[in-house]
Design an enzyme around this catalytic site. Sequence first.
Site, mmCIF file in Angstrom:
data_model
loop_
_atom_site.group_PDB
_atom_site.id
_atom_site.type_symbol
_atom_site.label_atom_id
_atom_site.label_comp_id
_atom_site.label_asym_id
_atom_site.label_seq_id
_atom_site.Cartn_x
_atom_site.Cartn_y
_atom_site.Cartn_z
ATOM 1 N N GLU A 81 5.425 0.875 -4.028
ATOM 2 C CA GLU A 81 5.196 0.768 -2.593
ATOM 3 C C GLU A 81 4.787 -0.652 -2.197
ATOM 4 O O GLU A 81 5.240 -1.170 -1.186
ATOM 5 C CB GLU A 81 4.094 1.759 -2.176
ATOM 6 C CG GLU A 81 3.891 1.881 -0.668
ATOM 7 C CD GLU A 81 5.060 2.538 0.049
ATOM 8 O OE1 GLU A 81 5.843 3.253 -0.611
ATOM 9 O OE2 GLU A 81 5.207 2.308 1.268
ATOM 10 N N ASP A 82 3.951 -1.291 -2.996
ATOM 11 C CA ASP A 82 3.327 -2.541 -2.552
ATOM 12 C C ASP A 82 3.804 -3.800 -3.257
ATOM 13 O O ASP A 82 3.330 -4.891 -2.943
ATOM 14 C CB ASP A 82 1.791 -2.448 -2.723
ATOM 15 C CG ASP A 82 1.199 -1.347 -1.858
ATOM 16 O OD1 ASP A 82 1.859 -0.961 -0.875
ATOM 17 O OD2 ASP A 82 0.097 -0.862 -2.172
#
Length: 732
Positions: A81-82
């Site tokens: 996600e990051d």
Amino acid sequence: MDSVYEKDYGAFKDFLESQNAEFNYELIRKAYEFCVTMHKGQLRRSNEEYYIHPVCVAKIVAQLGLDSESVCAALLHDTVEDTDTTLEDIEKLFGDEVALIVDGVTKIGRLSFVSKEEQQAESIRKMLIAMGKDIRVIIIKLADRLHNMRTIDFMPQQKRRDKALETLEVYAPIAHRLGIRPIKEELEDISIACLDPIAYEEIEGLLNENFKDSSRMLDTVKDRITERLKEEMPDVKTEFQSRVKSINGIYRKMFIQGRAFEEIYDIYAVRIITDTVANCYNILGIMHDLFRPIPNRFKDYISTPKPNLYQSLHTTVIGREGVPFEIQIRTFEMHETAEYGIAAHWKYKVGVSGSDKGMEQQLAWIRQILDTQNDTGDASEIIRSIKVDLAQDDVFAVTPRGDVINLPVGATVVDFAFAIHSAVGIKMVGAKVDGRIVPINHVIKTGEIIEILTTNQAGHGPSRDWINIAVTNQAKSKIRSWFKKEKRSENIENGKIEIEREFKRNGIVFENEASLKEFLTDIAKRQHLENIDELYAAIGYGGVVLARILPSIKDNYNRISKQNKVIVTTPEITPHRRTKANDGVIVEGIDNCLIKFSKCCAPLPGDDIIGFITRGHGVSIHKCDCINVPKNIDDSPEPARWINAYWADNLPSTFMASLQITAIDRQGLILDISQTLINMRVALHSINAHPTKKGNSLTVITVSTEGVEHLKNIITRLEKIHGVYSVERLNK
Ligand code: MN
């Protein structure tokens, strides 16, 4: 990795080694390095380096006893996600098992639960699907949320509240349902501290104030118990623990159930853990000999486990100092389940086989919720059912034969009947609780003995209002399907009446039968129903709630009528016109209707009242402050069915009212009560007295009364009888 991370990894590895489990350190080190490298340069709100977060999550996961793959997935849970990492990267480096878990956690992370009910329902559904695929996904997500809550002080105020609410409504109940007690309690306590800091501090203060006394008391209790157990069962292995109730647990009792701190019996509990079930019951006997048990506070969760598989014996006793406390008795195995829940399946086993029974039961619950969702298409119904099924507490009631039935808090005797068997529910005509007849909406309390009264009379069935009285999905859907099957023609008739009335009320008028039919066929299609009769039937049995689809029907109608330039005739405006009274009640806008006084609140002249248009049984009259009247009618599911009502001037002479009299249990009390009523020329219809603890008595009488003022006089007179403490009107 440079040296600072190297040192951190050393500490992490030491931690894992202290967990008494075997780990694949090669794989874990690789995941650790990958996590540090990928998150390099990112900071958390606390200004800490980002990698600290996944490492903390991995520690929680390891503490719960999960396997190497889970620890790796926890370390990697935010990389997709990051950072620039893709799922393919993870799969190549760490294998498809880790990749699958990371994918699941990432997907749940994208769901929002702070949203409109429909979206929230959809989010929960997706999460349940992910859980069904691999339960480790949700355990890691819970660990992730726990660490985020532990560091929530760095979030802005509004976000803190949103997260706390979401945690309380979605994550803590899931942790509870999966039986992971420490995570559930910590999530709840932090959430309460965010949402109601003043109450939180108050409880903390009370616990601190009592700390010295309570630890002295628990020490004494421990000495007495261990000494006695050594005497009576010297060869049996036992372990003693004590615990203080969680702040949220106390919060619920104080601020939701309205009890004083001193009135909570189970703030302090001691726990005795032993080897076998037989010894659990032996120890219970010894404890009841050592301390004085409080009646009706014994719960056997060994023979009837909680839905999350929790097992234990609970009893509340009074110690030498007069302070009540709870004793929990369980085996070592039950203790593991009580602390780790579903995670316990990994803790003491190498791998988890598909035939693991406890695990299967946990997963069955997830499947069941997903199934129910397919039956009803209505999102608000889904979210409600999930919340009920995830409800924190359960009540336990007993059949006269001694079978224990487990229901969610707020369940009524209707739920109880259907939980025994659907045939019992269908044939029910009433219920007795602890030997006394109760109204059908009686809310069950733990320990009550409930007898369901049934009839074999042909053609008898449940009443339609039971759908609103029941809380469990099981009962509601069984009642609905009974109406669907048994009462088709009646359903069609009722649905038709409802449509006609609502159309008239909303000014939906057609020039001829054909265009009305066309319009209705269109509505039926939108509801995935075959024809107009099916639509009528669905509305009749409650499968389709007309009030909910009415706004879109109106939109459609307005569009069509504009196209066809039909002149819309506004309906005749009738509100606020007082008309003829029936049974002493005037119902606004309706002339000749059947009036029924609802049993739940038994309104009397003088009470503010409101009417509810039932399906086919006239208008039922409630007190405005009755629990069955929605607080905000406009926001209730069927606002159009609530209708203004007033008492007429020419009232019939009498109404029935029930009073509860609390008094000293003395001879001649009943005689004095009836004499007082005779003197006032008040007819007594029933009287039912029984003694309570501490030498008191509880008497319930039903009398004829002319109204609220008259009833007040009766109460005042009864209160003057010698030994009477209080006289209260029932059905409030
Ligand atoms: Mn995270």
